[in-house]
Design an enzyme around this catalytic site. Sequence first.
Site, PDB file in Angstrom:
ATOM      1  N   PHE A   1     -29.512  11.142 -40.994  1.00 10.02           N
ATOM      2  CA  PHE A   1     -29.325  12.060 -39.860  1.00 10.02           C
ATOM      3  C   PHE A   1     -30.522  11.938 -38.927  1.00 10.02           C
ATOM      4  O   PHE A   1     -31.664  12.042 -39.359  1.00 10.02           O
ATOM      5  CB  PHE A   1     -29.236  13.498 -40.385  1.00 10.02           C
ATOM      6  CG  PHE A   1     -29.046  14.538 -39.308  1.00 10.02           C
ATOM      7  CD1 PHE A   1     -27.867  14.593 -38.576  1.00 10.02           C
ATOM      8  CD2 PHE A   1     -30.043  15.472 -39.029  1.00 10.02           C
ATOM      9  CE1 PHE A   1     -27.674  15.557 -37.590  1.00 10.02           C
ATOM     10  CE2 PHE A   1     -29.860  16.443 -38.042  1.00 10.02           C
ATOM     11  CZ  PHE A   1     -28.672  16.479 -37.329  1.00 10.02           C
ATOM     12  N   GLY A   2     -30.247  11.714 -37.648  1.00 11.17           N
ATOM     13  CA  GLY A   2     -31.297  11.670 -36.635  1.00 11.17           C
ATOM     14  C   GLY A   2     -31.174  12.864 -35.713  1.00 11.17           C
ATOM     15  O   GLY A   2     -30.066  13.172 -35.253  1.00 11.17           O
TER      16      GLY A   2
ATOM     17  N   GLY B   1     -34.205  13.620 -33.584  1.00 11.58           N
ATOM     18  CA  GLY B   1     -35.264  13.465 -32.582  1.00 11.58           C
ATOM     19  C   GLY B   1     -35.159  12.062 -32.015  1.00 11.58           C
ATOM     20  O   GLY B   1     -34.097  11.656 -31.521  1.00 11.58           O
ATOM     21  N   SER B   2     -36.241  11.301 -32.152  1.00  9.82           N
ATOM     22  CA  SER B   2     -36.202   9.938 -31.604  1.00  9.82           C
ATOM     23  C   SER B   2     -35.132   9.082 -32.290  1.00  9.82           C
ATOM     24  O   SER B   2     -34.647   8.108 -31.720  1.00  9.82           O
ATOM     25  CB  SER B   2     -37.570   9.265 -31.746  1.00  9.82           C
ATOM     26  OG  SER B   2     -37.897   9.082 -33.095  1.00  9.82           O
TER      27      SER B   2
ATOM     28  N   GLU C   1     -42.029   7.225 -39.757  1.00 10.63           N
ATOM     29  CA  GLU C   1     -42.113   8.690 -39.841  1.00 10.63           C
ATOM     30  C   GLU C   1     -43.260   9.130 -40.750  1.00 10.63           C
ATOM     31  O   GLU C   1     -43.220  10.219 -41.317  1.00 10.63           O
ATOM     32  CB  GLU C   1     -40.779   9.257 -40.369  1.00 10.63           C
ATOM     33  CG  GLU C   1     -39.549   8.839 -39.579  1.00 10.63           C
ATOM     34  CD  GLU C   1     -39.498   9.419 -38.173  1.00 10.63           C
ATOM     35  OE1 GLU C   1     -40.034  10.504 -37.954  1.00 10.63           O
ATOM     36  OE2 GLU C   1     -38.932   8.747 -37.291  1.00 10.63           O
TER      37      GLU C   1
HETATM   38  C1  SIN Z   1     -35.662  12.211 -36.281  1.00  7.28           C
HETATM   39  O1  SIN Z   1     -35.530  11.719 -35.173  1.00  7.28           O
HETATM   40  O2  SIN Z   1     -34.650  12.451 -36.988  1.00  7.28           O
HETATM   41  C2  SIN Z   1     -37.020  12.520 -36.867  1.00  7.28           C
HETATM   42  C3  SIN Z   1     -38.021  12.975 -35.877  1.00  7.28           C
HETATM   43  C4  SIN Z   1     -38.449  11.951 -34.860  1.00  7.28           C
HETATM   44  O3  SIN Z   1     -38.793  10.811 -35.243  1.00  7.28           O
HETATM   45  O4  SIN Z   1     -38.448  12.254 -33.663  1.00  7.28           O
END
Ligand code: SIN
Length: 175
Positions: free
Chosen positions: A2-3, A5-6, A80
């Site tokens: 699951f994403g 954010g980026s 991460e």
């Molecule tokens: C994500 O995107 O699921 C984790 C947080 C990020 O890397 O911005």
Amino acid sequence: MFGYGSLIWRPDIPHSRARPARLEGWSRRFWQGSHDHRGLPHAPGRVVTLIEEVDAVCHGIAYLVERDAATALEDLDYREKNGYRRRDVELAIGTDSTLGIAYIAPRDNHAYLGPAPLDQIATQILESTGPSGTNRDYLYRLGDALRQLDADDAHVFELEALVRKRDPDGHQLQC
Ligand code: SIN
């Protein structure tokens, strides 16, 4: 995977499917410090993590990783590494639910910044930049991605409006 954010706009992992998904009971917050992507060790930026909250819903993307999953996880662990930990989560995809993995930065991690007035978070984002680009770019990409998903997120959209209003390069929201 699951994403939220980026990982929404730059998954960079081999996947065979990507679908809008929801994580219920979690809200997205710009409460995690970024010393390695959108800020520097002496001047961290702010990126998102997830906070448990009854009745909250976090919208993001679920990726189906079928091939080279071990390598994908290794790559993501590295990307991460600044405080995020893998966590098993139950994802809602349409009317189905399925088990997945999310990278969440818990409150006890070394880079956790926690809550602050939105205006203060906006200032930090406006002033921060790191090896992956400006912190503003991270926020704007997230805002754009959530609009494409037709997903509501008051925290992200209010912050985006504050930052765009004060952006010296004049990145106004086009409506
Ligand atoms: C994500 O995107 O699921 C984790 C947080 C990020 O890397 O911005």
